[in-house]
Design a protein around this motif. Structure first.
Motif, PDB file in Angstrom:
ATOM      1  N   THR A 139       0.859  -1.181   0.000  1.00 12.35           N
ATOM      2  CA  THR A 139       0.000   0.000   0.000  1.00 12.35           C
ATOM      3  C   THR A 139       0.896   1.232   0.000  1.00 12.35           C
ATOM      4  OG1 THR A 139      -0.143   0.403   2.394  1.00 12.35           O
ATOM      5  CG2 THR A 139      -1.628  -1.272   1.458  1.00 12.35           C
ATOM      6  N   SER A 140       0.291   2.382  -0.151  1.00 16.09           N
ATOM      7  CA  SER A 140       1.069   3.629  -0.155  1.00 16.09           C
ATOM      8  C   SER A 140       1.299   4.173   1.254  1.00 16.09           C
ATOM      9  CB  SER A 140       0.351   4.692  -0.995  1.00 16.09           C
ATOM     10  OG  SER A 140      -0.939   4.952  -0.460  1.00 16.09           O
ATOM     11  N   THR A 141       0.696   3.549   2.264  1.00 13.78           N
ATOM     12  CA  THR A 141       0.826   4.015   3.641  1.00 13.78           C
ATOM     13  C   THR A 141       2.188   3.656   4.216  1.00 13.78           C
ATOM     14  OG1 THR A 141      -1.554   3.779   4.041  1.00 13.78           O
ATOM     15  CG2 THR A 141      -0.119   3.882   5.976  1.00 13.78           C
ATOM     16  N   LYS A 142       2.897   4.656   4.741  1.00  9.67           N
ATOM     17  CA  LYS A 142       4.187   4.436   5.397  1.00  9.67           C
ATOM     18  C   LYS A 142       3.947   4.340   6.913  1.00  9.67           C
ATOM     19  CE  LYS A 142       5.852   5.028   1.324  1.00  9.67           C
ATOM     20  NZ  LYS A 142       6.152   3.813   0.511  1.00  9.67           N
ATOM     21  N   TYR A 143       4.719   3.481   7.561  1.00  8.88           N
ATOM     22  CA  TYR A 143       4.428   3.204   8.962  1.00  8.88           C
ATOM     23  C   TYR A 143       5.706   3.045   9.783  1.00  8.88           C
ATOM     24  CZ  TYR A 143       5.800  -1.520   7.741  1.00  8.88           C
ATOM     25  OH  TYR A 143       6.524  -2.593   7.312  1.00  8.88           O
ATOM     26  N   GLY A 144       5.542   3.198  11.084  1.00  9.15           N
ATOM     27  CA  GLY A 144       6.650   2.974  12.006  1.00  9.15           C
ATOM     28  C   GLY A 144       6.122   2.627  13.382  1.00  9.15           C
ATOM     29  N   SER A 145       6.783   1.683  14.056  1.00 10.53           N
ATOM     30  CA  SER A 145       6.425   1.306  15.418  1.00 10.53           C
ATOM     31  C   SER A 145       7.539   1.708  16.365  1.00 10.53           C
ATOM     32  CB  SER A 145       6.190  -0.210  15.525  1.00 10.53           C
ATOM     33  OG  SER A 145       5.078  -0.611  14.753  1.00 10.53           O
ATOM     34  N   LEU A 146       7.184   2.402  17.427  1.00 13.95           N
ATOM     35  CA  LEU A 146       8.148   2.808  18.446  1.00 13.95           C
ATOM     36  C   LEU A 146       7.868   2.032  19.724  1.00 13.95           C
ATOM     37  CD1 LEU A 146       8.237   6.703  17.971  1.00 13.95           C
ATOM     38  CD2 LEU A 146       9.678   4.958  16.893  1.00 13.95           C
ATOM     39  N   ARG A 147       8.858   1.273  20.184  1.00 18.48           N
ATOM     40  CA  ARG A 147       8.720   0.524  21.431  1.00 18.48           C
ATOM     41  C   ARG A 147       9.096   1.441  22.590  1.00 18.48           C
ATOM     42  NH1 ARG A 147      11.439  -5.115  19.161  1.00 18.48           N
ATOM     43  NH2 ARG A 147       9.590  -5.790  17.981  1.00 18.48           N
ATOM     44  N   LEU A 148       8.093   2.034  23.199  1.00 18.28           N
ATOM     45  CA  LEU A 148       8.310   3.018  24.252  1.00 18.28           C
ATOM     46  C   LEU A 148       8.718   2.329  25.546  1.00 18.28           C
ATOM     47  CD1 LEU A 148       5.230   5.309  23.581  1.00 18.28           C
ATOM     48  CD2 LEU A 148       7.517   5.448  22.584  1.00 18.28           C
ATOM     49  N   ILE A 149       9.691   2.907  26.238  1.00 12.93           N
ATOM     50  CA  ILE A 149      10.257   2.304  27.436  1.00 12.93           C
ATOM     51  C   ILE A 149      10.184   3.302  28.591  1.00 12.93           C
ATOM     52  CG2 ILE A 149      12.271   1.139  28.425  1.00 12.93           C
ATOM     53  CD1 ILE A 149      13.296   0.862  25.475  1.00 12.93           C
ATOM     54  N   GLY A 150       9.302   3.054  29.537  1.00 12.20           N
ATOM     55  CA  GLY A 150       9.251   3.865  30.745  1.00 12.20           C
ATOM     56  C   GLY A 150       9.008   5.338  30.516  1.00 12.20           C
ATOM     57  N   ILE A 151       8.060   5.683  29.651  1.00 17.17           N
ATOM     58  CA  ILE A 151       7.765   7.102  29.422  1.00 17.17           C
ATOM     59  C   ILE A 151       6.985   7.640  30.625  1.00 17.17           C
ATOM     60  CG2 ILE A 151       6.774   8.779  27.843  1.00 17.17           C
ATOM     61  CD1 ILE A 151       9.020   6.999  26.670  1.00 17.17           C
ATOM     62  N   TYR A 152       7.432   8.775  31.150  1.00 19.20           N
ATOM     63  CA  TYR A 152       6.769   9.359  32.326  1.00 19.20           C
ATOM     64  C   TYR A 152       6.669  10.868  32.153  1.00 19.20           C
ATOM     65  CZ  TYR A 152      11.209  11.260  34.008  1.00 19.20           C
ATOM     66  OH  TYR A 152      12.369  11.989  34.128  1.00 19.20           O
ATOM     67  N   GLY A 153       5.753  11.472  32.921  1.00 20.82           N
ATOM     68  CA  GLY A 153       5.590  12.921  32.851  1.00 20.82           C
ATOM     69  C   GLY A 153       4.348  13.366  33.584  1.00 20.82           C
ATOM     70  N   GLU A 154       4.043  14.645  33.481  1.00 19.77           N
ATOM     71  CA  GLU A 154       2.891  15.206  34.170  1.00 19.77           C
ATOM     72  C   GLU A 154       1.587  14.635  33.606  1.00 19.77           C
ATOM     73  OE1 GLU A 154       5.857  18.688  33.719  1.00 19.77           O
ATOM     74  OE2 GLU A 154       5.432  16.756  32.767  1.00 19.77           O
ATOM     75  N   GLY A 155       0.548  14.606  34.468  1.00 22.79           N
ATOM     76  CA  GLY A 155      -0.776  14.215  34.015  1.00 22.79           C
ATOM     77  C   GLY A 155      -1.067  12.731  34.031  1.00 22.79           C
ATOM     78  N   GLN A 156      -0.115  11.907  34.466  1.00 18.22           N
ATOM     79  CA  GLN A 156      -0.344  10.469  34.464  1.00 18.22           C
ATOM     80  C   GLN A 156      -1.340  10.048  35.534  1.00 18.22           C
ATOM     81  OE1 GLN A 156       4.045   9.316  34.377  1.00 18.22           O
ATOM     82  NE2 GLN A 156       3.148   7.655  33.167  1.00 18.22           N
TER      83      GLN A 156
END
Length: 296
Positions: A139-156
């Motif tokens: 297909t023409s759709t481009k994609y990417g997967s990011l394996r997030l590791i321990g993302i933290y921050g305000e509002g959790q």
């Protein structure tokens, strides 16, 4: 999600949000700034889909609600990706997780190694990665997967059942001594954490890659390589609080003793690496949760 929306709005992007508001509120300051569609996956006219939606929580939640987590997350991913490809969206960025890795392996040196999740949350994320890859093939759709590791921050989320360790510990520290300051384990397990603003910069780099170079060659780890114990995190939060807090631990070891992943692919492929000091991000989280609890 609200961090990402603010980030995109500051860049002058037109943002449409899709949410069922199981977590968060439709009346929040951020949601008032964007078009919102509840339980609607019509991506007509959308160029980029950044898929964050997921059933998430702390380790006890993943264990106790294992089947629910798997079924819901697999269903969410398939519906989002099917709708995006059907609408001929140009780019899809998928928020995957380091939980796709075998927790018994001490150090993950490359994304292609030791992919063997034990939690259903990780199994669902691996399904999402693979399904996205096969769906977008030819297909023409481009994609990417990011394996997030321990993302933290305000509002959790600070809910004791569904919240992750940093916001939950912080909320306990803010409310101490009325609330007990304790760990469910011995605190010797190691983790790595990446502040939300650094993660958003990785999103920027990924979208630029998709636009000018095409799909990512493989899922990419996004996180920090600086290792810290949970007990040390508890001590740092204690120091930030300015209180003399008694930390209680148990004799139980975590079923995930270590979580250390190489992020060299992010550096070589995306030109990205985190820059925020962990203690700096932790202070921001403490101030945020202190403010929220005082308001309530």
């Amino acid at each position: 999600g609200h961090h990402l929306v603010n980030h995109l709005l500051m860049q002058g992007e037109d943002v449409v949000g899709y949410d069922n508001f199981e977590r968060g509120s439709v009346a929040s300051e951020v949601t008032r700034k964007v078009d919102l569609l509840k339980d609607d996956l019509d991506f007509s006219g959308i160029d980029v889909v950044i898929h964050l939606a997921s059933k998430v929580g702390g380790l006890p939640y993943y264990i106790e609600k294992a089947s629910e987590v798997f079924v819901h997350n697999v269903t969410i991913d398939r519906r989002v990706f099917d709708a995006a490809v059907k609408a001929r969206v140009k780019y899809i960025l998928y928020a995957s997780s380091s939980h796709v890795y075998d927790p018994k392996i001490n150090t993950i040196s490359h994304e292609s190694l030791h992919v063997n999740p034990t939690l259903t949350y990780g199994m669902a994320k691996l399904f999402g990665e693979r399904y996205l890859e096969h769906l977008c093939h030819d297909t023409s759709t481009k994609y990417g997967s990011l394996r997030l590791i321990g993302i933290y921050g305000e509002g959790q989320d600070i809910d004791l059942d569904k919240g992750s360790i940093i916001p939950v510990l912080t909320s306990r520290a803010v409310q101490y001594p009325e609330t007990e300051y304790r760990l469910l384990t011995n605190g010797e397990e190691t983790r790595t954490y990446c502040y939300i603003t650094d993660a958003l910069k990785a999103f920027d780099r990924t979208l630029t890659h998709l636009k000018y170079k095409g799909s990512l060659p493989h899922p990419i780890n996004i996180g920090s390589e600086k290792v810290i114990t949970i007990k040390r995190i508890a001590d740092l939060i204690n120091n930030i609080s300015g209180k003399d807090i008694l930390l209680k631990t148990s004799d139980v070891a975590s079923i995930i003793e270590r979580q250390e992943c190489s992020c060299q692919s992010a550096k070589s492929i995306l030109g990205w690496e985190p820059t925020t000091l962990f203690e700096e991000g932790l202070k921001n989280v403490y101030k945020d949760i202190q403010s929220r609890l005082c308001e309530s």
